[in-house]
Structures are given as structure tokens and as C-alpha cells.
Design a protein around this motif. Structure first.
Motif, PDB file in Angstrom:
ATOM      1  N   UNK A  89       0.826  -1.214   0.000  1.00  0.00           N
ATOM      2  CA  UNK A  89       0.000   0.000   0.000  1.00  0.00           C
ATOM      3  C   UNK A  89       0.859   1.263   0.000  1.00  0.00           C
ATOM      4  N   UNK A 117       0.590   4.452  -2.574  1.00  0.00           N
ATOM      5  CA  UNK A 117       0.566   5.854  -2.146  1.00  0.00           C
ATOM      6  C   UNK A 117       1.675   6.634  -2.843  1.00  0.00           C
ATOM      7  N   UNK A 136       5.945   4.813   5.745  1.00  0.00           N
ATOM      8  CA  UNK A 136       5.035   4.535   6.858  1.00  0.00           C
ATOM      9  C   UNK A 136       5.665   3.604   7.883  1.00  0.00           C
ATOM     10  N   UNK A 137       6.599   2.765   7.438  1.00  0.00           N
ATOM     11  CA  UNK A 137       7.235   1.827   8.351  1.00  0.00           C
ATOM     12  C   UNK A 137       8.262   2.573   9.209  1.00  0.00           C
ATOM     13  N   UNK A 138       8.209   2.362  10.542  1.00  0.00           N
ATOM     14  CA  UNK A 138       9.082   3.186  11.399  1.00  0.00           C
ATOM     15  C   UNK A 138      10.571   2.866  11.328  1.00  0.00           C
ATOM     16  N   UNK A 198       5.896  11.271   7.611  1.00  0.00           N
ATOM     17  CA  UNK A 198       6.025  10.226   8.629  1.00  0.00           C
ATOM     18  C   UNK A 198       4.729   9.431   8.746  1.00  0.00           C
ATOM     19  N   UNK A 199       4.852   8.121   8.720  1.00  0.00           N
ATOM     20  CA  UNK A 199       3.701   7.239   8.958  1.00  0.00           C
ATOM     21  C   UNK A 199       2.546   7.534   8.028  1.00  0.00           C
ATOM     22  N   UNK A 200       1.394   7.831   8.635  1.00  0.00           N
ATOM     23  CA  UNK A 200       0.169   7.961   7.832  1.00  0.00           C
ATOM     24  C   UNK A 200       0.139   9.216   6.964  1.00  0.00           C
ATOM     25  N   UNK A 202      -0.030   8.350   3.416  1.00  0.00           N
ATOM     26  CA  UNK A 202      -1.330   7.966   2.853  1.00  0.00           C
ATOM     27  C   UNK A 202      -2.271   9.163   2.708  1.00  0.00           C
ATOM     28  N   UNK A 252      -2.544  12.148  -1.137  1.00  0.00           N
ATOM     29  CA  UNK A 252      -3.493  12.391  -2.227  1.00  0.00           C
ATOM     30  C   UNK A 252      -4.565  13.373  -1.791  1.00  0.00           C
ATOM     31  N   UNK A 299     -10.121  10.623   5.121  1.00  0.00           N
ATOM     32  CA  UNK A 299      -9.119  10.950   6.153  1.00  0.00           C
ATOM     33  C   UNK A 299      -9.806  11.178   7.505  1.00  0.00           C
ATOM     34  N   UNK A 344     -10.855   7.978   9.052  1.00  0.00           N
ATOM     35  CA  UNK A 344      -9.676   7.311   9.610  1.00  0.00           C
ATOM     36  C   UNK A 344      -9.311   7.907  10.974  1.00  0.00           C
ATOM     37  N   UNK A 370      -9.229   6.162  14.623  1.00  0.00           N
ATOM     38  CA  UNK A 370      -8.058   6.216  15.513  1.00  0.00           C
ATOM     39  C   UNK A 370      -8.483   6.634  16.920  1.00  0.00           C
TER      40      UNK A 370
END
Lengths: 291, 409, 266
Positions: free
Chosen positions: B223, B227, B336-338, B353-355, B358, B361, B374, B377, B381
């Protein structure tokens, strides 16, 4: 002085590279023999395998390539030494595409030389490489023969006595994934979370911080973080099994304990870099403020 | 011949009834039937029998598996094992299928075939315990199951919690999208890395150097790569507008094919198809470090003015970002992966950073539909944070099932 | 002919509907952009359904979801071919035009043909591409052992050099947050190795104190990794997972289209 600070801040990277080379190479040529202290995540991994009984099965997955072999090889070797010493049976797989199977073969050859009585098919098996790591892991929950119909040499796994006792991954006591990249994480999300088999991970040092989140969530038995984790494991092995203490003291092959000398020196050098860089930075900031 | 043909027809007609007949035969106690499976005569119960023994179709699976369960009696010898045997059609002879540890209390026979009727027998065995004759190798009394056949199922019951969570999440997203469509104003905070895209491309145009876009090293099934390719679409649109040169080296062949189409489409939609060249999006190699070496060499040789490192990166992240930094390029990274984020933060001018990756767009287009998703989402959260807090409270006051309801198998 | 439900459904969803869409798209241009999105919807929904519905036609070994995975591998193989063709085109162009750095392209093509040729030879001669039964390496394996593996290790080893230079340049106490990061990073770097023992090695009287301090530093490091680091990692992982799930839903529902190059969203 001001000129020196400016010079230091704009130091050519090649000087740093040269210092790094010397810091790593010197302890390899002239070993120091520094002590290693153990940490909780490594101890819990070690104790878990130490508590297994003869005949139990441990799954060791080689999920790394040649690039990180100096960091990962000692982990795989140490865990396998512990298993073979305790008569715990071992199933070996390789899910990393580039070179993992070759590494697994080399490590097995090395361990076979150290433990001459090992019987293939009974004490250990090598199921080889399989593409599509996550799908393979999901399949292991149903039946291993579906994911690995044959071993690395093309022999049907039904012919291997060890595999008759392990129809699916639930019958394995613990999975040890020695990993680089994401494959190690998939063992946690695909197998530990969904099937329930405990997992120990041996990641490269750079990936280790991520796995503390899984360790805290109870989804990992333990972590062997980078070369330090491997060295800790070697120390625990040597302290619990005198026959291995002699081996680790006298062996001429590369071990994580030997690698820690170089790592200690380079950490010291980088810390000095950071310190010097910050002193120079503060000096220049003070100068700017003064101006 | 005629008899043979008739027999064949009869056999064919009888075939559908075979499982029923088999089950009837097997339902008769073993000793009372001429066709009954031969159970070895036990020498006497030197070991106790397991309890609550059952064999049934494994629930929630794709079939071809029977779940055998039992409970163990107390005080078993350490080497006690459960011997499992199965009687199967057409001969219905007992065959050993496994010997497992009694503590497992379950065994999945994944060699079963759907719609075939089996019976299972279990007994405790111990190599070291003497039997009634004083000879080592005692065994307990056998237990025989009812007839059982496996089949595939319609629902994985153990994933009900995950299904409910997914449905709620989708409803939240769709609800927020619908709210956004109806004109509800949605706030999205400033993301510096995305604001800097135009600045970076403008600078490349000014000094006449190229823009290098590296879409990570993963394929289109990741994913983060999707992105990244969506962001590439905006970057390519900007390079087309400004007339800057673009270079997109690829490691993954599917990403390469997708990136090429996206860049081509971006140049077309900006009305500058004349500026698009096929070699803008190029393939290098499938090997991670060969790719890294090639891209790093390109950075050093061609000195791009702007470098985008957006997607999924592994060990190559620092090699690429530090090389790019040494060339003086303005660098924008996103992952997105730390694991690799610290390297990007240390070496790049801007990092998604991170999300944030995503959100790109939605942020760049300000399309209400994307902004709505968004918002959904973010609400999800919030709910997860609340559940986490409640979970902490529940675990602290000792409610054991609180953690169990969130476990997915 | 095998007309099991899953097989027929896949043919309808991924062959008949797209073909019909292409044919109709010749008249209605809007359909041309909708068909790829529709294929994306099918390809996304099937694995999700198979997560909850274990019926053979959907999730079995030859069901729709595993079959889609196999299709991906086939599509991947063709895409790889596309990549190789692209490498050939670009390298040959550079050599033909004598562009800057063209000898590198010549080396690349030599490597591609020699290694690929030996791989094909191994397959044709039936000796394979690994080790022979007597333990000796096939030519392909020899190249892997003596070129590929050392080169991989070399590039990975560059990380140590780049880490040092990045630390020197970027690890600065610019503000409060950066200072906390710097302190935590320094402590972890020192605590992960026997640094104090190393520094105290030339001074024997200091060694016991150094060993004690090293133990304490190790415990502090463990706490930093376990507690603040673990919490931060959980936050980023959960946030990113939600972002990924939201993005996946947008892709599956055809809301997110940027990756297709067919519009910015609908």
C-alpha cells in the motif's frame, strides 16, 4: 579557533569514512575481548528454548540474505547449537529470496561438522526455500506438507520421520525467525497472531526497535537484537553449557562476541563524532548570537 | 458383458449412497460387526483413558480436516503419548496416523478428505511404563469416536471480532465521505513535506537540473507503493507544468509499469505530451543493493536538484538519502514503516512520517471525497485510543476476557 | 471441462467483463477508465471475503483467492520481462549514442548476458543453477558465490560509513526535542556495548566501577528501548496501519485513483 570550528563543521566526509574503517578493522585484526552484558529480551528467548525437552521441535527460518549475514549468522548458529545440544529437533526453512537457502545450507554444514552424530530427517530437516512468504506462513497453519511438499533436496516430507510429528505449525514449540526486512514481522502477524505458535525474532540491529512494540504486546517470546543480541546469546550459551564455553573461547570462526569488539569501538567513535559535532555547532551558534 | 454393464450402472447408482452406508456400518460397535474395524485387543488398562474425546469437522476451515480433541487424566508418566488411529473407507482398517503429546489436547488430521466418513481411535501409550505382564510399553484403553466427515464451512467464527471492526471502519469511512460530499468543511493540518513539492520542482527548473523520484523497492501489492505512485502522479504533473526533467528509476517491474503509465497520464493531462519521454521511467534491476548502487551513482553523476524518496525502503534508505544529501539536492522522503524513518529524518529536508504518506493524495488534491476518508480514519483512531484506554482499565482491575475479545485468529 | 464455480467466476470477473468493457469502451470513453477500477474492486474484495468465508471455491487451494495470488506471479513474470527489455533498450541506446557513462552500460549488458546465459545453460543441461551432487558449484552458483554475494555485502557495509557521517552532521541539539533525542540516542549507543569497560581498559583500578556503571547503563538502555521506544513504535505502527487500511478501502472502492493515472478521485 573560529576557523577551526568552521572547518570541523564542514569536515570532508572521507575523513570520517577513514576513521570508521580503522575503528572497525583494528579490533578484527587485534581482538580486545570485551565483556558482554545480557538483556531481558535475549534472556527470555534463551530461557524459553532452554526449557524445551528432548524431542521438541523448533522451527528456524532463515529470512535474511548475504548482506546481513555477519549480523544474523551468529544468531542462527547459536540457537541451533543450543537445540542440538539439548536434543531438540530443528526444522529449517528459508523465506528470503536472495541467498537465504545458500546461507541455511552453509550453516547446516557447519553445525553438522560440530555435531557429527546428527541424523538428517530425524534430528533436523531442511525444507528449503519457498516463494510468497506470507502465503506460505498462512498455509503452515493448515498443513506443512501443503506449503512444503518436499524438502530442500526434493524428498517428500512424508518420508522424513521428524515431519510426521509436525503436521502443522501448531506442533512446533517455537519459531525462531532470523530476519532482515519484513519477513520477520510477518511471522508475528501471520503466525503468532492468527495461529498462536510462539515466535522469537533475531532482527538486524536497525530493525530491532520496532519489535519492542510486539514484545510489549506479548506477541514475541524474545528478541536477539543485532550482533549485540547474538553476542548475548553466545554468552548465555557459554555460561549454561560448559562444552560450548570452550568452543566459543577457542573457535577461529567469526562469532558475534568477537564482532562486539569492533562494534564497541565504532560506537565510541560515533559518539565522539556526535559530541565534537555538537560542540562545534554550539560554538558557531554562540558566535552567531554574539554577532 | 451385460452383467458387467449392469453392475457398473448399479455401482454408479449406489455411489451417492456410499457415505451413508459407510456411516451406518461404522456406527455399529466394532466388536459386533463383521466389517467392523479391527481394534487391537488391549492387554488391560495399565494407563487411564483420556476423557471428553471427540472427533468433528474442524470449524471455520476450508475442509479436508478433522479436529480430534480430548482431555488428559491426571498423573501421567512423563513419556506418555496419545496414539491416534483412523479407520477409513473402503477397507475400514485401523491405521496409525500420529502419536502426539497428551498435553496438546487436540490434533488436526489434515489428511482427511471431504465427504469421506472416518472414525478415530485414541489411546494413551507409554514406552517406559510396564503393562500388566510387567513388560515395558503399557497402553491405556482405546476410545473410538462417532463417524465423522469433513466439509468446508461458510464462516470463520473466530474472526467475528475482526469482521465487526472492519464493517465499522468501512461505515465510518463511507459516512465521512458522504458528509464531505454534502459540503461539510474538513480541516487537514499542514504537511510541510507536501507543501515543499512545488518548491523543490521549481528549484530544479530554475537551475536546469532533473528531478529524481525513487518509488521505494516494493511492488504494487504494497500500500505504501500505491501511495507513492499516487504522489508521483502529482510530481509528474508539476514537472510537466514547469518543464523540468524527471527521472524515475525502478526496482520492481510492476511498479515500473504502473509508474510509467502514471507519468504518461500526468503529462497528457497537463497538456504537455511532447515533454514525456519513455526513458523518464526506467527499470534498473530486481536486486536491492544493485539498484541502490545504480541510483546512488546516478545521484553523484547527474546531481539532480530535487530527490524524492517516497515508498517502502529498507537498508538502502540511508545510503540513498546520505548520498543525495552529499550532492546538495533538496530531499523529500516518505515512509510509513518506522524502521527507516530515523535515517530519513536525519538526512532529508522534509519527511512524510507514517500515515502522512497515505494522506498525500487528499492533501494535494483537496478532493472532498479523499478528505472525508481521512476524517473517517481519524475517528477510527480516536475509537482505538479509547478502546486502548478502556483495555488498560479493564486489565488493571482484572477482567480477563477484556483482552481476549480483541484477539484475532 | 472443469466448470467449478470459483473458476468460472474468475473468468467472468477478470476476462469477460473487462473484454466487454473494452468493446463497449470503444463507444463510451467513460467505461475505459471504469474497467481498471472495477478490476481493482474485484481483486480487492475477493481476498477480503476469503478472510471470513472459508468455502472451497473462494479460499480452498484452488479457490478464487489463492488463484489470484498465482495470477499475480504470472503477471509479475511478464512485467519482469518488460523490465529486462527496458534495461536492454536504455543500455543499447546509451552505447549507440556514446552517452556519458556508456561503458557502464556495456558492463551491465555483459553481466546480464553472461549470468542469464549460464542460468539458461544450467536449466538446459539439467545440472541446475545451484550445487552439483558432488558439492561443486555450477557456473551460475560460482558467479553467485564470488560476485553477487560479496557485492551485496559490500553495499550493505557502506551503511556503517554513511551512519557515521549522518550522525556527525545531523545529530545536533538544535532545540529541546532534538536534545532529548540526542541524549536518548547517546545513552542507547553507549548502553548497547561495553563502552565504559572499553574506556576503562587502560586504567585497571577503574575497571570494577566501569563494570558496575555499564550494568546500570545497560538497564537504562533496556528501559528506553522497552518503554518510550516501544510506546512510540506502537503509535506509529497503529497509525500507519489505519492509514494503510483507509487507503486500501479507497483503492478498493475506486475512490483513490491517483495510482492509475486516471483522475484524482471521485
Amino acid at each position: 579557533m573560529a576557523g577551526f570550528v568552521e572547518k570541523l563543521l564542514g569536515l570532508d566526509r572521507r575523513w570520517i569514512f577513514l576513521l570508521v574503517l580503522l575503528s572497525v578493522a583494528t579490533p578484527i585484526v587485534f581482538p580486545i575481548g570485551l565483556p558482554v552484558t545480557t538483556s531481558g529480551p535475549t534472556r527470555s528467548a534463551f530461557e524459553y528454548i532452554e526449557a524445551l525437552t528432548p524431542g521438541d521441535v523448533v522451527w528456524i527460518s532463515f529470512d535474511y540474505g548475504p548482506s546481513s549475514a555477519p549480523e544474523n549468522d551468529p544468531m542462527a548458529e547459536a540457537v541451533m547449537r543450543q537445540c542440538f545440544l539439548k536434543k531438540v529437533r530443528v526444522v529449517v526453512t528459508a523465506l528470503y529470496p536472495l541467498g537465504a537457502l545458500g546461507i541455511a545450507n552453509n550453516v547446516l554444514a557447519k553445525l553438522n561438522a560440530e555435531f557429527p552424530g546428527l541424523r538428517y530427517g530425524e534430528d533436523y530437516v531442511n525444507l528449503g526455500y519457498k516463494d510468497g512468504a506470507a502465503a506460505v506462513m498462512r498455509r503452515l497453519g493448515e498443513d506443512i506438507s501443503g506449503a512444503f511438499p518436499t524438502d530442500a533436496n526434493g524428498r517428500p516430507i512424508g518420508e522424513l520421520p521428524l515431519m510426521r510429528d509436525v503436521p502443522d505449525i501448531r506442533h512446533v514449540k517455537v519459531i525462531v525467525t532470523v530476519a532482515t526486512g519484513t519477513i520477520g514481522e510477518w511471522w508475528i502477524t501471520q503466525v503468532r497472531a492468527q495461529i498462536g505458535t510462539p515466535v522469537i525474532i533475531g532482527p538486524t540491529a536497525v530493525s530491532a526497535p520496532k519489535y519492542y512494540a510486539y514484545l510489549n504486546a506479548g506477541q514475541l517470546v524474545g528478541i536477539l537484537g543485532g550482533m549485540k543480541g547474538a553476542a548475548e546469546y553466545e554468552k548465555l550459551l557459554a555460561s549454561r553449557h560448559p562444552e560450548l564455553a570452550g568452543f566459543y573461547r577457542t573457535t577461529h570462526t567469526f562469532t558475534a562476541t568477537k564482532g562486539m569488539d569492533g562494534q564497541t569501538v565504532i560506537h565510541t567513535v560515533i559518539l565522539v563524532f556526535i559530541l565534537v559535532g555538537n560542540l562545534a555547532y554550539m560554538k558557531s551558534r554562540m558566535k552567531r548570537r554574539g554577532a | 458383458m451385460r452383467t458387467g454393464a449392469l453392475g457398473h450402472v448399479l455401482a454408479r447408482r449406489m455411489l451417492p449412497a456410499a457415505p451413508l452406508i459407510a456411516s451406518l456400518l461404522l456406527a455399529i460397535p466394532p466388536r459386533a460387526s463383521a466389517r467392523a474395524p479391527e481394534t487391537a485387543v488391549p492387554p488391560g488398562p495399565e494407563l487411564p483413558a483420556p476423557t471428553e474425546f471427540a472427533a468433528k469437522d474442524r470449524p471455520g476451515d476450508t475442509g479436508n480436516a478433522i479436529l480430534v480433541t480430548w482431555k488428559i487424566p491426571p498423573a501421567l508418566p512423563p513419556d506418555a503419548r496419545i496414539q491416534i488411529r483412523r479407520a477409513e473407507p473402503p477397507a475400514y482398517d485401523w491405521k496409525d496416523i500420529a502419536t502426539v503429546e497428551p498435553g496438546a489436547q487436540r490434533y488436526v488430521d489434515s489428511s482427511a478428505k471431504d465427504k469421506e466418513v472416518y472414525r478415530y481411535e485414541i489411546r494413551l501409550v507409554s514406552a517406559s511404563t510396564p503393562d500388566t505382564m510387567g513388560i515395558a510399553g503399557a497402553s491405556g484403553p482405546p476410545l473410538v469416536s462417532d463417524p465423522v466427515a469433513s466439509h468446508d464451512n461458510w464462516f470463520r467464527l473466530e474472526r467475528t471480532n475482526s469482521l465487526i471492526a472492519n464493517i465499522l471502519f468501512i461505515c465510518l469511512i463511507l459516512g465521512s465521505i458522504s458528509a464531505a460530499r454534502s459540503g461539510k468543511k474538513i480541516f487537514i493540518r499542514r504537511i510541510a513535506g507536501l507543501n515543499a513539492i512545488d518548491e523543490a520542482i521549481g528549484r530544479a527548473t530554475e537551475i536546469g537540473k532533473k528531478v529524481l523520484y525513487v518509488p521505494g523497492i516494493q511492488s504494487m501489492d504494497d500500500i505504501q507503493t500505491i501511495a507513492s505512485v499516487a504522489i508521483l502522479s502529482h510530481v509528474a504533473g508539476a514537472t510537466a507544468r514547469y518543464g523540468a526533467d524527471l527521472d524515475v528509476p525502478n526496482r520492481d517491474p510492476l511498479t515500473f509499469a504502473a509508474a510509467r503509465e502514471v507519468v504518461r497520464a500526468a503529462y497528457l493531462s497537463e497538456g504537455r505530451p511532447d515533454l514525456f519521454r519513455e526513458e523518464m521511467v526506467n527499470y534498473i534491476t530486481y536486486d536491492q543493493f544493485a539498484y541502490t548502487a545504480a541510483v546512488a551513482a546516478r545521484m553523484v553523476r547527474e546531481r539532480p536538484a530535487a530527490i524524492f524518496l517516497v515508498g517502502y525502503f529498507f537498508a538502502e534508505s540511508l545510503i540513498l538519502a546520505e548520498t543525495g544529501q552529499s550532492t546538495g539536492a533538496i530531499q523529500i522522503a516518505g515512509q510509513a514503516d518506522p524502521t527507516q524513518l530515523p535515517f530519513f529524518v536525519a538526512t532529508c529536508d522534509y519527511t512524510l512520517i507514517g500515515e502522512e504518506l497515505y494522506a498525500a493524495s487528499a492533501y494535494l488534491t483537496r478532493e472532498p471525497v479523499l478528505l472525508g476518508s481521512m476524517r473517517g480514519q481519524d475517528i477510527a483512531k480516536g475509537i482505538i485510543m479509547l478502546l486502548g484506554f478502556l483495555g488498560i482499565v479493564a486489565a488493571s482491575i482484572g477482567i480477563p476476557w477484556s483482552a481476549e475479545i480483541f484477539k484475532t485468529r | 471441462m472443469n466448470l467449478e464455480f470459483g473458476r468460472v467466476a474468475l473468468v467472468v470477473l477478470f476476462a469477460l467483463i473487462p473484454i466487454a468493457g473494452i468493446v463497449m469502451g470503444l463507444q463510451a470513453s467513460a467505461l475505459r477508465t471504469r474497467i481498471p477500477i472495477l478490476i481493482g474492486v474485484f481483486a480487492g474484495v475477493i481476498p477480503i471475503l476469503s478472510l471470513y468465508i472459508p468455502k472451497q471455491f473462494l479460499s480452498g487451494q484452488t479457490g478464487m483467492s489463492p488463484r489470484l495470488d498465482q495470477w499475480l506471479i504470472i503477471v509479475y513474470a511478464f512485467a519482469l520481462l518488460l523490465g529486462v527489455v527496458n534495461v536492454l533498450q536504455n543500455s543499447l541506446r546509451r552505447i549507440r549514442r556514446r552517452e556519458k557513462g556508456w561503458p557502464f552500460s556495456a558492463v551491465l549488458l555483459t553481466g546480464l548476458f553472461v549470468t542469464g546465459g549460464l542460468g539458461v545453460y544450467g536449466a538446459v543441461s539439467r545440472q541446475g543453477i545451484g550445487y552439483r551432487p558432488d558439492g561443486s558449484a555450477t557456473p551460475f552458483q560460482w558467479i553467485t558465490d564470488h560476485f553477487f554475494q560479496p557485492l551485496q555485502s559490500t553495499i550493505f557495509a557502506l551503511l556503517a560509513f554513511f551512519m557515521a557521517s549522518a550522525a556527525f552532521r545531523a545529530f545536533r541539539a538544535r532545540n529541546t526535542e532534538a536534545s532529548i533525542l540526542l541524549l536518548a540516542g547517546g545513552l542507547v549507543m553507549a548502553g548497547r556495548v561495553p563502552l565504559l569497560e572499553f574506556l576503562a581498559a587502560p586504567f585497571p583500578p577503574l575497571q570494577p566501577a566501569a563494570a558496575g556503571a555499564s550494568q546500570a547503563l545497560g538497564k537504562l538502555t533496556e528501559w528506553i528501548m522497552d518503554t518510550p521506544n516501544g510506546a512510540a513504535q506502537s503509535g506509529i505502527i497503529i497509525g500507519a496501519a489505519l492509514g494503510a487500511a483507509s487507503m486500501a478501502i479507497r483503492v478498493i472502492l475506486g475512490i483513490e485513483r491517483g495510482y492509475l493515472g486516471v483522475g484524482k478521485g471521485e
